[in-house]
Motif scaffolding. Structure first.
Motif, mmCIF file in Angstrom:
data_model
loop_
_atom_site.group_PDB
_atom_site.id
_atom_site.type_symbol
_atom_site.label_atom_id
_atom_site.label_comp_id
_atom_site.label_asym_id
_atom_site.label_seq_id
_atom_site.Cartn_x
_atom_site.Cartn_y
_atom_site.Cartn_z
ATOM 1 N N ILE A 134 16.042 -29.850 15.162
ATOM 2 C CA ILE A 134 17.134 -30.552 15.455
ATOM 3 C C ILE A 134 16.682 -32.160 14.762
ATOM 4 O O ILE A 134 16.352 -32.882 15.604
ATOM 5 C CB ILE A 134 17.734 -30.598 16.489
ATOM 6 N N GLY A 135 17.395 -32.355 13.636
ATOM 7 C CA GLY A 135 16.956 -33.484 13.112
ATOM 8 C C GLY A 135 15.706 -33.569 12.275
ATOM 9 O O GLY A 135 15.014 -34.583 12.180
ATOM 10 N N GLY A 136 15.002 -32.463 12.373
ATOM 11 C CA GLY A 136 13.558 -32.379 11.832
ATOM 12 C C GLY A 136 13.915 -32.688 9.952
ATOM 13 O O GLY A 136 14.710 -32.445 9.396
ATOM 14 N N PHE A 137 12.497 -33.106 9.347
ATOM 15 C CA PHE A 137 12.476 -33.364 8.090
ATOM 16 C C PHE A 137 10.945 -33.128 7.619
ATOM 17 O O PHE A 137 10.164 -33.588 8.627
ATOM 18 C CB PHE A 137 13.073 -34.675 7.639
ATOM 19 N N SER A 138 10.666 -32.947 6.467
ATOM 20 C CA SER A 138 9.228 -33.061 5.983
ATOM 21 C C SER A 138 9.049 -34.318 5.126
ATOM 22 O O SER A 138 9.901 -34.328 4.369
ATOM 23 C CB SER A 138 8.877 -31.678 5.172
ATOM 24 N N ASP A 139 7.885 -34.861 5.499
ATOM 25 C CA ASP A 139 7.830 -36.168 4.569
ATOM 26 C C ASP A 139 6.870 -35.509 3.233
ATOM 27 O O ASP A 139 6.553 -34.394 3.139
ATOM 28 C CB ASP A 139 6.953 -37.023 5.310
ATOM 29 N N ALA A 140 6.710 -36.785 2.576
ATOM 30 C CA ALA A 140 6.197 -36.351 1.373
ATOM 31 C C ALA A 140 4.830 -35.683 1.343
ATOM 32 O O ALA A 140 4.283 -34.920 0.378
ATOM 33 C CB ALA A 140 5.799 -37.495 0.398
ATOM 34 N N ASP A 141 4.078 -35.844 2.526
ATOM 35 C CA ASP A 141 2.763 -35.202 2.663
ATOM 36 C C ASP A 141 2.856 -33.886 3.486
ATOM 37 O O ASP A 141 1.982 -33.142 3.714
ATOM 38 C CB ASP A 141 1.888 -36.049 3.430
ATOM 39 N N GLY A 142 4.199 -33.240 3.538
ATOM 40 C CA GLY A 142 4.324 -32.216 4.342
ATOM 41 C C GLY A 142 4.207 -32.542 5.804
ATOM 42 O O GLY A 142 4.141 -31.275 6.567
ATOM 43 N N ASN A 143 4.449 -33.526 6.396
ATOM 44 C CA ASN A 143 4.225 -33.884 7.706
ATOM 45 C C ASN A 143 5.688 -33.287 8.256
ATOM 46 O O ASN A 143 6.545 -33.823 7.711
ATOM 47 C CB ASN A 143 4.039 -35.209 8.152
ATOM 48 N N GLU A 144 5.954 -32.786 9.490
ATOM 49 C CA GLU A 144 7.069 -32.233 10.108
ATOM 50 C C GLU A 144 7.509 -33.308 11.008
ATOM 51 O O GLU A 144 7.142 -33.541 12.214
ATOM 52 C CB GLU A 144 6.954 -30.842 10.703
ATOM 53 N N GLY A 145 8.518 -34.286 10.684
ATOM 54 C CA GLY A 145 8.848 -35.313 11.465
ATOM 55 C C GLY A 145 10.305 -35.065 12.004
ATOM 56 O O GLY A 145 10.832 -33.899 11.810
ATOM 57 N N VAL A 146 10.782 -35.886 12.814
ATOM 58 C CA VAL A 146 12.343 -35.898 13.197
ATOM 59 C C VAL A 146 12.961 -37.266 13.266
ATOM 60 O O VAL A 146 12.467 -38.056 13.412
ATOM 61 C CB VAL A 146 12.308 -35.103 14.731
ATOM 62 N N ASN A 147 14.208 -37.155 12.862
ATOM 63 C CA ASN A 147 14.896 -38.303 13.000
ATOM 64 C C ASN A 147 16.182 -37.808 13.859
ATOM 65 O O ASN A 147 17.233 -37.252 13.173
ATOM 66 C CB ASN A 147 15.552 -38.884 11.635
ATOM 67 N N ARG A 148 16.139 -38.455 15.123
ATOM 68 C CA ARG A 148 17.183 -37.931 15.892
ATOM 69 C C ARG A 148 17.642 -38.906 16.970
ATOM 70 O O ARG A 148 17.226 -39.393 17.967
ATOM 71 C CB ARG A 148 16.807 -36.689 16.873
ATOM 72 N N ALA A 149 18.805 -39.763 16.090
ATOM 73 C CA ALA A 149 19.040 -41.255 16.865
ATOM 74 C C ALA A 149 19.751 -40.957 18.236
ATOM 75 O O ALA A 149 20.705 -40.015 18.207
ATOM 76 C CB ALA A 149 19.735 -42.109 15.819
ATOM 77 N N CYS A 150 19.827 -41.640 19.060
ATOM 78 C CA CYS A 150 20.643 -41.816 20.253
ATOM 79 C C CYS A 150 22.368 -41.557 19.883
ATOM 80 O O CYS A 150 22.640 -42.025 18.944
ATOM 81 C CB CYS A 150 20.344 -42.657 21.431
ATOM 82 N N LEU A 151 22.853 -40.524 20.662
ATOM 83 C CA LEU A 151 24.717 -40.727 20.576
ATOM 84 C C LEU A 151 25.148 -40.406 19.349
ATOM 85 O O LEU A 151 26.031 -40.584 18.827
ATOM 86 C CB LEU A 151 24.923 -42.182 21.164
ATOM 87 N N THR A 152 24.187 -39.487 18.714
ATOM 88 C CA THR A 152 24.570 -38.828 17.382
ATOM 89 C C THR A 152 24.915 -37.343 17.782
ATOM 90 O O THR A 152 24.781 -36.928 18.808
ATOM 91 C CB THR A 152 23.536 -38.763 16.483
ATOM 92 N N ASP A 153 25.576 -36.516 16.709
ATOM 93 C CA ASP A 153 25.694 -35.058 16.841
ATOM 94 C C ASP A 153 24.520 -34.469 16.947
ATOM 95 O O ASP A 153 24.360 -33.683 17.775
ATOM 96 C CB ASP A 153 26.443 -34.657 15.710
ATOM 97 N N LEU A 154 23.424 -34.843 16.405
ATOM 98 C CA LEU A 154 22.083 -34.315 16.385
ATOM 99 C C LEU A 154 21.542 -34.400 18.054
ATOM 100 O O LEU A 154 20.975 -33.496 18.343
ATOM 101 C CB LEU A 154 20.887 -34.847 15.528
ATOM 102 N N ASP A 155 21.588 -35.704 18.443
ATOM 103 C CA ASP A 155 21.219 -35.824 19.896
ATOM 104 C C ASP A 155 22.046 -35.037 20.633
ATOM 105 O O ASP A 155 21.321 -34.416 21.767
ATOM 106 C CB ASP A 155 21.718 -37.297 20.233
ATOM 107 N N ARG A 156 23.315 -34.707 20.526
ATOM 108 C CA ARG A 156 24.239 -34.150 21.245
ATOM 109 C C ARG A 156 23.787 -32.516 21.251
ATOM 110 O O ARG A 156 23.840 -31.641 22.054
ATOM 111 C CB ARG A 156 25.707 -34.009 21.106
ATOM 112 N N GLN A 157 23.542 -32.087 20.025
ATOM 113 C CA GLN A 157 23.062 -30.636 19.808
ATOM 114 C C GLN A 157 21.632 -30.501 20.803
ATOM 115 O O GLN A 157 21.655 -29.332 21.071
ATOM 116 C CB GLN A 157 22.735 -30.620 18.282
ATOM 117 N N ALA A 158 20.952 -31.322 20.506
ATOM 118 C CA ALA A 158 19.680 -31.277 21.461
ATOM 119 C C ALA A 158 20.157 -31.089 22.798
ATOM 120 O O ALA A 158 19.240 -30.017 23.463
ATOM 121 C CB ALA A 158 18.674 -32.365 21.098
#
Ligand code: HGY
Ligand code: MN
Ligand code: MN
Ligand code: MN
Length: 425
Positions: free
Chosen positions: A27-51
């Motif tokens: 939920i808010g996951g992304f892969s960076d240029a090196d293939g690391n699996e990160g997350v961008n899930r800011a507070c009070l967003t739809d992604l936050d509420r989904q989590a």
């Protein structure tokens, strides 16, 4: 070793916890240029509420009741045999840095959930209720400062303190929170912490170390003894927009040039040969932000940390004077946005953590936290402590942030035993 430990420890599932972490990381996951699996899930967003909805669905499936307060702090309650007793509260945060990892914050919430589920599956009754908590806006990424939810819960600042703070799109925190509460209106409402409700009996937060020591020194569990102090400042330097091609340098009031002078002067103030002090400038804004108009405004943030309160106060209080003295043609406005003093936890929870780790044959190290946590603001209310687990190379606030499933399971097992202990005191 504790009599409850064997079946409780066995009830904690490494696979189930890892599966939940990976589901949340998507939920808010992304892969960076090196293939690391990160997350961008800011507070009070739809992604936050989904989590949060996903967490609530897991909670309701095992009989926990969900509630939320006016700051959006989310609580999942496991009832005690005596529901009138102040609860043991355990959890962390679900919001992430913009280029965050899949463990910072969210593991503490999932570990708390796993520990409570294990308590229930092991049939271990607790006198006290146990509440899993997800605090609002710990990171302070979208809205500065961090720890708004825990600060309001603890009465450290009134709940409307940050209403006028805006994010990079100009959305006010107060408006984002009002929208959030409306979208979660179906979730039961509860009083705001100690301001309207009751203080916890104790608070325990599980978190990855976000530093290299446990891994480098071969320890399974960090018994956190306290948290260093943090101060955040916002500096606004005001000059004058001018034509880049026609304005002589001597007539300019260039906000970027004065910002550079100020940061250079701050680096000198913050120089510390022992390298214990942490000083970071990492958020910069310029107006009008075009290549051929001299900068009228330059804004930058200061994140300054130190374990010794005398240094934190003295160096922090010197910041404004150093900036003003460094300016050549502009004026500056300096505002403090966050001020957390160094925290030493009372022995009760750290001793319980160390006892549980030893009872489970784990290697435990007592150490302070370099990162701030919601525990820093709950600490004045009740016995408070944290459980750290090692993370790879200490990396955090980066998509390469990683912790082993087995290490996280060991952390959840210690947490489960500590909860069983504290909730029956
Ligand atoms: O910045 C901190 O210390 C925390 O990880 N948000
Ligand atoms: Mn965190
Ligand atoms: Mn963080
Ligand atoms: Mn935290």
């Amino acid at each position: 070793p504790d009599p409850v430990a064997p079946n409780l420890v066995a009830a904690v599932s490494e696979a189930r916890q890892w599966q939940r972490l990976m589901e949340m990381g998507a939920i808010g996951g992304f892969s960076d240029a090196d293939g690391n699996e990160g997350v961008n899930r800011a507070c009070l967003t739809d992604l936050d509420r989904q989590a949060r909805r996903l967490l609530i669905s897991w909670a309701e499936a095992i009989g926990l009741t969900a509630s939320t307060d006016i700051l959006g702090n989310l609580f999942l309650r496991h009832e005690g045999t005596d529901p009138t007793l102040p609860p043991v509260v355990t959890g962390s945060h679900m919001d992430s840095q913009p280029q965050g990892g899949r463990f910072d914050g969210i593991w503490g919430v999932i570990a708390a959930f796993e520990a409570v589920q294990a308590l229930r599956e092991a049939g271990i009754a607790t006198r006290r209720p146990v509440e899993v908590v997800a605090w609002t806006n710990e990171e302070g990424g979208r809205y500065a400062p961090g720890c708004m939810g825990s600060m309001a819960y603890a009465g450290y600042a009134p709940p409307t303190t940050w209403d006028a703070v805006t994010d990079k799109d100009g959305i006010r925190f107060g408006d984002a929170l009002a929208e959030h509460l409306a979208l979660e209106a179906d979730i039961a409402r509860r009083p705001l912490g100690t301001v309207e409700g009751t203080a916890p009996f104790a608070y325990v937060e599980a978190h990855i170390e976000q530093g290299p020591r446990l891994e480098a020194e071969g320890f399974d569990i960090g018994v956190v003894t306290g948290i260093q102090g943090s101060r955040w400042f916002l500096v606004e330097i005001n000059g004058k927009s001018d034509h880049a091609g026609t304005t002589p340098l001597g007539l300019r009031r260039d906000a970027v040039q004065d910002m550079l002078r100020a940061i250079t002067a701050l680096n000198a103030l913050m120089h510390d040969p022992s390298d214990v002090l942490r000083f970071t400038v990492a958020h910069i804004e310029v107006e009008p932000n075009t290549s051929n108009s001299v900068a009228a405004v330059a804004r930058f943030t200061i994140d300054f940390r130190h374990p010794d309160n005398a240094v934190l106060q003295a160096r922090g209080n010197a910041i404004e004077g150093v900036i003003q003295a460094a300016l050549k043609t502009c004026t500056a406005k300096v505002t403090e946005r966050f001020h957390a003093i160094p925290t030493d936890f009372a022995p009760l929870v750290p001793d319980a953590v160390e006892g549980a780790a030893r009872a489970q044959g784990l290697r435990a190290l007592r150490l302070p936290s370099g990162a701030f946590h919601d525990a820093q603001f709950i600490h004045p209310l009740c016995p408070t402590g944290m459980i750290f687990v090692p993370c790879r190379a200490g990396v955090s606030h980066h998509p390469a942030e990683y912790a082993e499933p087995g290490a996280l399971a060991a952390g959840a097992r210690v947490l489960a035993q500590v909860l069983a202990d504290l909730a029956n005191r």
